[in-house]
Write an enzyme that holds these catalytic residues in place. Sequence first.
Site, mmCIF file in Angstrom:
data_model
loop_
_atom_site.group_PDB
_atom_site.id
_atom_site.type_symbol
_atom_site.label_atom_id
_atom_site.label_comp_id
_atom_site.label_asym_id
_atom_site.label_seq_id
_atom_site.Cartn_x
_atom_site.Cartn_y
_atom_site.Cartn_z
ATOM 1 N N ASN A 79 -11.811 16.174 0.481
ATOM 2 C CA ASN A 79 -12.607 14.974 0.222
ATOM 3 C C ASN A 79 -14.067 15.319 0.458
ATOM 4 O O ASN A 79 -14.390 16.111 1.348
ATOM 5 C CB ASN A 79 -12.178 13.841 1.159
ATOM 6 C CG ASN A 79 -12.748 12.484 0.743
ATOM 7 O OD1 ASN A 79 -13.381 12.348 -0.310
ATOM 8 N ND2 ASN A 79 -12.530 11.486 1.570
ATOM 9 N N THR A 80 -14.929 14.722 -0.338
ATOM 10 C CA THR A 80 -16.354 14.899 -0.114
ATOM 11 C C THR A 80 -16.940 13.590 0.398
ATOM 12 O O THR A 80 -16.643 12.513 -0.121
ATOM 13 C CB THR A 80 -17.074 15.422 -1.373
ATOM 14 O OG1 THR A 80 -18.470 15.422 -1.125
ATOM 15 C CG2 THR A 80 -16.767 14.615 -2.608
ATOM 16 N N HIS A 81 -17.740 13.711 1.464
ATOM 17 C CA HIS A 81 -18.254 12.533 2.168
ATOM 18 C C HIS A 81 -19.778 12.627 2.240
ATOM 19 O O HIS A 81 -20.311 13.690 2.592
ATOM 20 C CB HIS A 81 -17.649 12.497 3.572
ATOM 21 C CG HIS A 81 -18.165 11.366 4.398
ATOM 22 N ND1 HIS A 81 -17.994 10.045 4.038
ATOM 23 C CD2 HIS A 81 -18.852 11.346 5.564
ATOM 24 C CE1 HIS A 81 -18.558 9.273 4.944
ATOM 25 N NE2 HIS A 81 -19.094 10.030 5.880
ATOM 26 N N ASP A 93 -7.092 14.641 6.574
ATOM 27 C CA ASP A 93 -5.989 14.399 7.507
ATOM 28 C C ASP A 93 -5.766 12.891 7.585
ATOM 29 O O ASP A 93 -6.290 12.146 6.751
ATOM 30 C CB ASP A 93 -6.268 15.057 8.875
ATOM 31 C CG ASP A 93 -7.457 14.428 9.598
ATOM 32 O OD1 ASP A 93 -7.981 13.394 9.136
ATOM 33 O OD2 ASP A 93 -7.859 14.990 10.639
ATOM 34 N N ALA A 94 -5.029 12.441 8.596
ATOM 35 C CA ALA A 94 -4.658 11.021 8.633
ATOM 36 C C ALA A 94 -5.801 10.117 9.080
ATOM 37 O O ALA A 94 -5.688 8.897 9.000
ATOM 38 C CB ALA A 94 -3.442 10.834 9.543
ATOM 39 N N GLY A 95 -6.909 10.685 9.536
ATOM 40 C CA GLY A 95 -8.032 9.865 9.997
ATOM 41 C C GLY A 95 -8.994 9.530 8.868
ATOM 42 O O GLY A 95 -8.778 9.876 7.699
ATOM 43 N N ARG A 146 0.813 -1.211 0.000
ATOM 44 C CA ARG A 146 0.000 0.000 0.000
ATOM 45 C C ARG A 146 0.860 1.281 0.000
ATOM 46 O O ARG A 146 0.531 2.275 -0.636
ATOM 47 C CB ARG A 146 -0.862 -0.065 1.268
ATOM 48 C CG ARG A 146 -1.976 0.896 1.330
ATOM 49 C CD ARG A 146 -3.111 0.476 0.435
ATOM 50 N NE ARG A 146 -4.154 1.466 0.586
ATOM 51 C CZ ARG A 146 -5.435 1.205 0.562
ATOM 52 N NH1 ARG A 146 -5.853 -0.017 0.350
ATOM 53 N NH2 ARG A 146 -6.315 2.170 0.690
HETATM 54 C C1 GAR Z 1 -20.228 10.586 -3.389
HETATM 55 O O1 GAR Z 1 -21.441 10.570 -2.682
HETATM 56 C C2 GAR Z 1 -19.063 10.696 -2.433
HETATM 57 O O2 GAR Z 1 -19.320 11.472 -1.315
HETATM 58 C C3 GAR Z 1 -18.885 9.268 -2.033
HETATM 59 O O3 GAR Z 1 -19.042 8.553 -3.227
HETATM 60 C C4 GAR Z 1 -19.969 9.247 -4.066
HETATM 61 C C5 GAR Z 1 -19.323 9.396 -5.411
HETATM 62 O O4 GAR Z 1 -20.255 9.777 -6.381
HETATM 63 N N1 GAR Z 1 -17.600 9.077 -1.447
HETATM 64 C C6 GAR Z 1 -17.398 8.287 -0.408
HETATM 65 O O5 GAR Z 1 -18.255 7.623 0.125
HETATM 66 C C7 GAR Z 1 -15.951 8.250 0.068
HETATM 67 N N2 GAR Z 1 -15.851 7.632 1.337
HETATM 68 P P1 GAR Z 1 -19.775 10.200 -7.846
HETATM 69 O O6 GAR Z 1 -18.754 9.153 -8.308
HETATM 70 O O7 GAR Z 1 -21.002 10.151 -8.686
HETATM 71 O O8 GAR Z 1 -19.184 11.566 -7.763
#
Ligand code: GAR
Length: 219
Positions: free
Chosen positions: A115-117, A149-151, A73
């Site tokens: 990052n978007t969550h 961050d690292a989490g 990794r």
């Molecule tokens: C989004 O909802 C994003 O937040 C999520 O995957 C989807 C991607 O949609 N990401 C995670 O869950 C990361 N942990 P997309 O490929 O259509 O943009």
Amino acid sequence: MPANPDRPAARLVVLVSGSGTNLQALLDAATDPAYGAEVVAVGADRDNIEGLERAQRAGVETFVRRVKDFDDRAAWDADLAAAVAAHRPDVVVLAGFMKLVGESFLSAFGGRVLNTHPALSPSFPGMRGPADALEYGVKVTGCTLFVVDAGVDTGPIVAQSAVDVEPDDDVESLHERIKSAERTMLVEAVGRMAREGFVVEGRQVRFGTVRHQGRQPLG
Ligand code: GAR
């Protein structure tokens, strides 16, 4: 006309693992020079995904780094960081990138990786944000843009958007509604960061380039 002729468009490298609708929202926004940011490359951890095809259709360079092609990794992480660095990003956006980036990546771009969550942090971190929210029975969930961050989904929060959970939602319908809010949040926040700059102070992320407490802005 650029938004600010003195500030060149911010260079975004976007990493994806799937359908890439968030990437598409950034690609669409960036067709307007006033947006202040351009997507200079799109990377992925797997082949044959719609996200890569969206980039190719937009004429944006792509690259793929698969974990299984590396000894471990850490080697993957270092090579991914090098592939991203080759495109000289101002900001790296993880947009549905289903891998945790590691030490090499964060030491190269720390403070500049977003990052978007699909949940309202700090609730429901990890890969199952919409499913976990549904199982818990919350009435409101949403999405969070944060500085990595690292989490796991723990970094300082840039923006959030709330979404109602409807009584007849399943994971798919809820996630689709979250993704719609997510695209708007992402485009707005990344555009502001590009046009105005941003600073991270502890857990606070502020738009603009003035640091409080006398510290200097990033970059
Ligand atoms: C989004 O909802 C994003 O937040 C999520 O995957 C989807 C991607 O949609 N990401 C995670 O869950 C990361 N942990 P997309 O490929 O259509 O943009």
